[in-house]
Write an enzyme that holds these catalytic residues in place. Structure first.
Site, mmCIF file in Angstrom:
data_model
loop_
_atom_site.group_PDB
_atom_site.id
_atom_site.type_symbol
_atom_site.label_atom_id
_atom_site.label_comp_id
_atom_site.label_asym_id
_atom_site.label_seq_id
_atom_site.Cartn_x
_atom_site.Cartn_y
_atom_site.Cartn_z
ATOM 1 N N ASP A 1 -27.858 5.046 -7.898
ATOM 2 C CA ASP A 1 -28.185 5.555 -6.560
ATOM 3 C C ASP A 1 -27.627 4.688 -5.429
ATOM 4 O O ASP A 1 -28.332 4.325 -4.486
ATOM 5 C CB ASP A 1 -29.715 5.694 -6.385
ATOM 6 C CG ASP A 1 -30.283 6.822 -7.235
ATOM 7 O OD1 ASP A 1 -29.535 7.731 -7.625
ATOM 8 O OD2 ASP A 1 -31.499 6.794 -7.503
ATOM 9 N N ASP B 1 -29.195 10.921 -1.589
ATOM 10 C CA ASP B 1 -30.274 10.493 -2.482
ATOM 11 C C ASP B 1 -29.899 9.138 -3.053
ATOM 12 O O ASP B 1 -29.391 9.033 -4.163
ATOM 13 C CB ASP B 1 -30.494 11.520 -3.595
ATOM 14 C CG ASP B 1 -31.706 11.149 -4.430
ATOM 15 O OD1 ASP B 1 -32.448 10.244 -4.009
ATOM 16 O OD2 ASP B 1 -31.898 11.739 -5.498
ATOM 17 N N ASP C 1 -27.137 16.281 -3.794
ATOM 18 C CA ASP C 1 -27.572 14.887 -3.679
ATOM 19 C C ASP C 1 -26.349 13.989 -3.752
ATOM 20 O O ASP C 1 -25.742 13.817 -4.821
ATOM 21 C CB ASP C 1 -28.559 14.525 -4.803
ATOM 22 C CG ASP C 1 -29.992 14.907 -4.450
ATOM 23 O OD1 ASP C 1 -30.219 15.462 -3.352
ATOM 24 O OD2 ASP C 1 -30.887 14.638 -5.281
ATOM 25 N N HIS D 1 -26.025 11.444 -11.278
ATOM 26 C CA HIS D 1 -26.520 11.997 -12.539
ATOM 27 C C HIS D 1 -25.390 12.558 -13.391
ATOM 28 O O HIS D 1 -25.380 12.367 -14.613
ATOM 29 C CB HIS D 1 -27.576 13.074 -12.264
ATOM 30 C CG HIS D 1 -28.799 12.529 -11.585
ATOM 31 N ND1 HIS D 1 -29.853 13.316 -11.187
ATOM 32 C CD2 HIS D 1 -29.131 11.262 -11.222
ATOM 33 C CE1 HIS D 1 -30.776 12.560 -10.618
ATOM 34 N NE2 HIS D 1 -30.358 11.318 -10.627
ATOM 35 N N MET E 1 -35.727 20.248 3.273
ATOM 36 C CA MET E 1 -36.027 20.325 1.837
ATOM 37 C C MET E 1 -37.319 19.582 1.528
ATOM 38 O O MET E 1 -37.659 18.608 2.195
ATOM 39 C CB MET E 1 -34.855 19.707 1.064
ATOM 40 C CG MET E 1 -35.000 19.666 -0.436
ATOM 41 S SD MET E 1 -35.801 18.175 -1.036
ATOM 42 C CE MET E 1 -34.403 17.209 -1.606
ATOM 43 N N ASP F 1 -44.711 11.260 -1.180
ATOM 44 C CA ASP F 1 -44.056 10.335 -0.230
ATOM 45 C C ASP F 1 -44.819 10.402 1.094
ATOM 46 O O ASP F 1 -44.870 9.443 1.851
ATOM 47 C CB ASP F 1 -42.616 10.749 0.089
ATOM 48 C CG ASP F 1 -41.711 10.728 -1.124
ATOM 49 O OD1 ASP F 1 -42.035 10.030 -2.097
ATOM 50 O OD2 ASP F 1 -40.680 11.433 -1.088
ATOM 51 N N LYS G 1 -30.401 15.741 -14.843
ATOM 52 C CA LYS G 1 -30.120 14.324 -15.111
ATOM 53 C C LYS G 1 -30.136 14.155 -16.626
ATOM 54 O O LYS G 1 -30.990 14.750 -17.292
ATOM 55 C CB LYS G 1 -31.203 13.460 -14.444
ATOM 56 C CG LYS G 1 -30.923 11.970 -14.466
ATOM 57 C CD LYS G 1 -31.983 11.194 -13.674
ATOM 58 C CE LYS G 1 -31.712 9.721 -13.693
ATOM 59 N NZ LYS G 1 -32.735 8.945 -12.980
ATOM 60 N N GLU H 1 -32.437 20.252 -10.291
ATOM 61 C CA GLU H 1 -31.613 19.030 -10.329
ATOM 62 C C GLU H 1 -31.602 18.436 -11.729
ATOM 63 O O GLU H 1 -32.642 18.069 -12.264
ATOM 64 C CB GLU H 1 -32.166 18.010 -9.325
ATOM 65 C CG GLU H 1 -31.398 16.700 -9.334
ATOM 66 C CD GLU H 1 -31.929 15.707 -8.315
ATOM 67 O OE1 GLU H 1 -32.693 16.107 -7.407
ATOM 68 O OE2 GLU H 1 -31.580 14.522 -8.444
ATOM 69 N N ASP I 1 -29.294 4.842 -13.532
ATOM 70 C CA ASP I 1 -29.202 5.619 -12.294
ATOM 71 C C ASP I 1 -29.125 4.665 -11.103
ATOM 72 O O ASP I 1 -30.147 4.177 -10.622
ATOM 73 C CB ASP I 1 -30.452 6.498 -12.198
ATOM 74 C CG ASP I 1 -30.389 7.491 -11.061
ATOM 75 O OD1 ASP I 1 -29.287 7.846 -10.632
ATOM 76 O OD2 ASP I 1 -31.465 7.926 -10.617
ATOM 77 N N HIS J 1 -41.060 14.158 -1.143
ATOM 78 C CA HIS J 1 -41.972 14.598 -2.202
ATOM 79 C C HIS J 1 -43.363 14.670 -1.574
ATOM 80 O O HIS J 1 -43.675 13.859 -0.692
ATOM 81 C CB HIS J 1 -42.081 13.581 -3.332
ATOM 82 C CG HIS J 1 -40.813 13.312 -4.064
ATOM 83 N ND1 HIS J 1 -39.919 12.364 -3.681
ATOM 84 C CD2 HIS J 1 -40.313 13.863 -5.181
ATOM 85 C CE1 HIS J 1 -38.905 12.342 -4.521
ATOM 86 N NE2 HIS J 1 -39.115 13.247 -5.449
ATOM 87 N N GLU K 1 -26.524 16.131 -8.465
ATOM 88 C CA GLU K 1 -26.470 14.754 -7.935
ATOM 89 C C GLU K 1 -25.289 14.017 -8.551
ATOM 90 O O GLU K 1 -25.122 13.988 -9.767
ATOM 91 C CB GLU K 1 -27.768 13.991 -8.245
ATOM 92 C CG GLU K 1 -27.628 12.519 -7.830
ATOM 93 C CD GLU K 1 -28.892 11.702 -7.884
ATOM 94 O OE1 GLU K 1 -29.948 12.218 -7.454
ATOM 95 O OE2 GLU K 1 -28.811 10.538 -8.325
HETATM 96 C C1 GLT Z 1 -35.943 10.493 -7.699
HETATM 97 C C2 GLT Z 1 -34.723 10.941 -8.445
HETATM 98 C C3 GLT Z 1 -33.854 11.797 -7.622
HETATM 99 C C4 GLT Z 1 -34.472 13.089 -7.248
HETATM 100 C C5 GLT Z 1 -35.635 12.950 -6.376
HETATM 101 C C6 GLT Z 1 -36.258 14.301 -6.160
HETATM 102 S S1 GLT Z 1 -36.751 11.767 -6.898
HETATM 103 O O1 GLT Z 1 -35.596 9.534 -6.754
HETATM 104 O O2 GLT Z 1 -34.026 9.790 -8.892
HETATM 105 O O3 GLT Z 1 -32.617 12.016 -8.222
HETATM 106 O O4 GLT Z 1 -33.528 13.827 -6.495
HETATM 107 O O5 GLT Z 1 -37.321 14.543 -7.004
HETATM 108 MN MN MN Z 2 -30.209 9.337 -8.958
HETATM 109 MN MN MN Z 3 -31.494 13.229 -6.783
#
Ligand code: GLT
Ligand code: MN
Ligand code: MN
Length: 387
Positions: free
Chosen positions: A259, A289, A247, A222, A90, A59, A185, A183, A257, A56, A219
Site C-alpha cells: 500500500d 488506498d 484503488d 492486490h 464511497m 473508521d 486480493k 475488491e 500488501d 468503513h 486495487e
Molecule cells: C483495507 C484493505 C483495502 C480495502 C479497504 C476497504 S480496507 O485497508 O487493505 O485494500 O480497500 O475495505
Molecule cells: Mn492493499
Molecule cells: Mn483496497
C-alpha cells in the site's frame, strides 16, 4: 514544488479515512502515530486538495459506540464536510478487524456470524447512503481460509452469492442510488482469499440476481501481489462496463500488501494505467488506498497524500505528451492498421472459405522486426523527461 500539479475537484481524488488515518501498526510493531479524529482528517484532506473522503463504518463510528457517541461523531463529521465541501463518494464495511470475523464474514461456517455480517453491512449501507455515497465497496478481507479442510470452497461461493443477492435487494428495497464494487486480493490476512483476482469477481458477478448493480474495485497492489498486470485487469473491467471504482497505490511484486504512495514504485505501469483511465474517460473516483511510511508523523502523512495526487497529475501530463508525440503516434497508427480483406470480422461461410484459401508467407511475416524496442524506449524517454 511547482503549482502546475495542484489537484482540482474535477480530478476526483479521494482517500479513505483509514489511509490518512493509518497509525502505522504492522504485524511486528506497535502504532507510530495517533490518528486524528475523523472530522480532523476531513480538514487534513481538504488542506492537501482532495475531492472526497471514504470510510468503513468503524473508521467513523467505533464498533462499540453508544448512540450518543454516534450522534456526536456524526455531527462533527457532517460539519467538517460542509465546512470543507468534501464529498463522500464511497463507503464500505469493516468485516475483518473484529475477532468475530476470524473465519470470515459472509463465508463464515457459523450461520450466526454470517447473519451478523449482513446486519452490520445493512447498517453501514444506511450510514453510507445518508452521507451521500454512490459506490459501496466489498473487500472480503477474511473471506478465505488457511486450510481447505476447514471450509468447502463451493459453500463459500454459495454463501457469498447469497449475501450479495440479499444486499442488492436491500438497496433496491430502500431506494438507495448505490452500486456495489467488489475488491479482490489473493491472500492476507487469510492464507488464501476466495475471489483472488479482479477477473475472478468479473465472472462471479454474472451469476448474481442483479449483475447490473455490481462491478469491481480493482486495487493495484492486490493484482501485483498476485504477479499480474494491473492495467490488463482494469481494461477487462472497463470493457465489461464494470469499473465502478479503483484503488490506486503501489507495490513491489511478490510481497505483502505494501500500500505504498501511488507512483512511487512501478512508474511505467502507473503511467500506462493513468494513460488508460484518461484515454477512456473514466469518470469515477481516483481513490488512493495507501498509507504513509511508518517513519512519518502527521506532516509526513500530508506529504504522502500530496505525493499520490501529484504523481497522478505528472503521469497524466506525460500521457498527454505521449499521445501528442508525432513519432510515437505514427508508430501506434501503424500498429493498429487493418487489412479489410483479411480481418476475420464476423463469421460467415464465405469469410471462412476466403480465409482458408488465402496464402500467407508465414516465414516472411515472422522475419519482420516490429520496432517494439524503439517504441518502448521512446516511452522511457518521455517518462524520464529525455524527450
Ligand atoms: C483495507 C484493505 C483495502 C480495502 C479497504 C476497504 S480496507 O485497508 O487493505 O485494500 O480497500 O475495505
Ligand atoms: Mn492493499
Ligand atoms: Mn483496497
Amino acid at each position: 514544488m511547482t503549482d502546475q500539479y495542484q489537484p482540482r475537484p474535477e480530478d476526483k481524488f479521494t482517500f479513505g479515512l483509514w489511509t490518512v488515518g493509518s497509525i502505522g501498526r504492522d504485524p511486528f510493531g506497535d502504532p507510530v502515530r495517533t490518528a486524528p479524529p475523523p472530522h480532523e482528517l476531513v480538514h487534513l484532506l481538504a488542506e492537501v486538495g482532495a475531492y472526497g473522503v471514504n470510510f468503513h463504518d468503524n473508521d467513523l463510528i467505533p464498533f462499540n459506540a453508544s448512540d450518543s457517541q454516534r450522534q456526536a461523531i456524526l455531527k462533527d463529521f457532517k460539519k467538517a464536510l460542509s465546512d470543507t465541501g468534501l464529498a463522500v463518494p464511497m463507503a464500505t464495511t469493516n468485516l475483518f478487524s473484529h475477532p468475530v470475523f476470524k473465519d470470515g464474514a459472509f463465508t463464515s461456517n457459523d450461520p450466526k456470524v454470517r447473519a451478523f455480517a449482513l446486519q452490520k453491512t445493512m447498517r453501514a449501507i444506511d450510514l453510507g447512503a445518508e452521507l451521500g455515497a454512490k459506490v459501496y465497496v466489498f473487500w472480503g478481507g477474511r473471506e478465505g481460509t488457511e486450510s481447505d479442510a476447514t471450509k468447502d470452497p463451493l459453500d463459500a461461493i454459495h454463501r457469498f452469492r447469497e449475501a450479495m443477492n440479499f444486499l442488492c435487494e436491500y438497496a433496491l428495497d430502500n431506494g438507495y442510488d448505490l452500486k456495489y464494487a467488489l475488491e479482490a486480493k489473493p491472500n492476507e490476512p487469510r492464507g488464501d482469499l476466495y475471489f483472488p483476482t479482479t477477473a475472478a469477481y468479473l465472472s462471479f458477478i454474472e451469476t448474481l440476481d442483479h449483475p447490473e448493480m455490481v462491478g469491481v474495485n480493482p486495487e493495484m497492489a492486490h493484482e501485483h501481489m498476485a504477479g499480474l498486470n494491473f492495467l490488463h485487469a482494469v481494461a477487462q473491467a472497463w470493457e465489461a462496463g464494470k469499473l465502478f471504482h479503483i484503488d490506486l497505490n503501489d507495490q513491489n511484486y511478490a510481497r505483502y500488501d505494501q500500500d505504498f504512495r501511488f507512483g512511487m514504485q512501478n512508474l511505467k505501469q502507473s503511467f500506462f494505467l493513468v494513460k488508460f483511465l484518461e484515454d477512456v474517460g473514466y469518470q469515477g473516483s481516483r481513490h488512493f488506498d495507501a498509507h504513509a511510511f511508518r517513519t512519518e508523523d502527521i506532516e509526513g502523512v500530508k506529504d504522502f497524500a500530496r505525493g499520490c495526487m501529484r504523481n497522478y497529475l505528472i503521469l497524466k501530463e506525460k500521457a498527454c505528451q505521449w499521445n501528442q508525440d508525432a513519432e510515437i503516434q505514427a508508430m501506434v497508427k501503424e500498429l493498429k492498421a487493418v487489412d479489410p480483406d483479411l480481418a476475420p470480422g464476423k463469421y460467415s461461410q464465405e469469410k471462412a472459405a476466403q480465409l482458408k484459401a488465402a496464402s500467407f508467407d508465414a516465414d516472411a511475416l515472422a522475419a519482420r522486426g516490429l520496432k517494439y524496442e524503439y517504441l518502448d524506449q521512446l516511452t522511457i524517454d518521455v517518462l524520464l523527461g529525455a524527450r
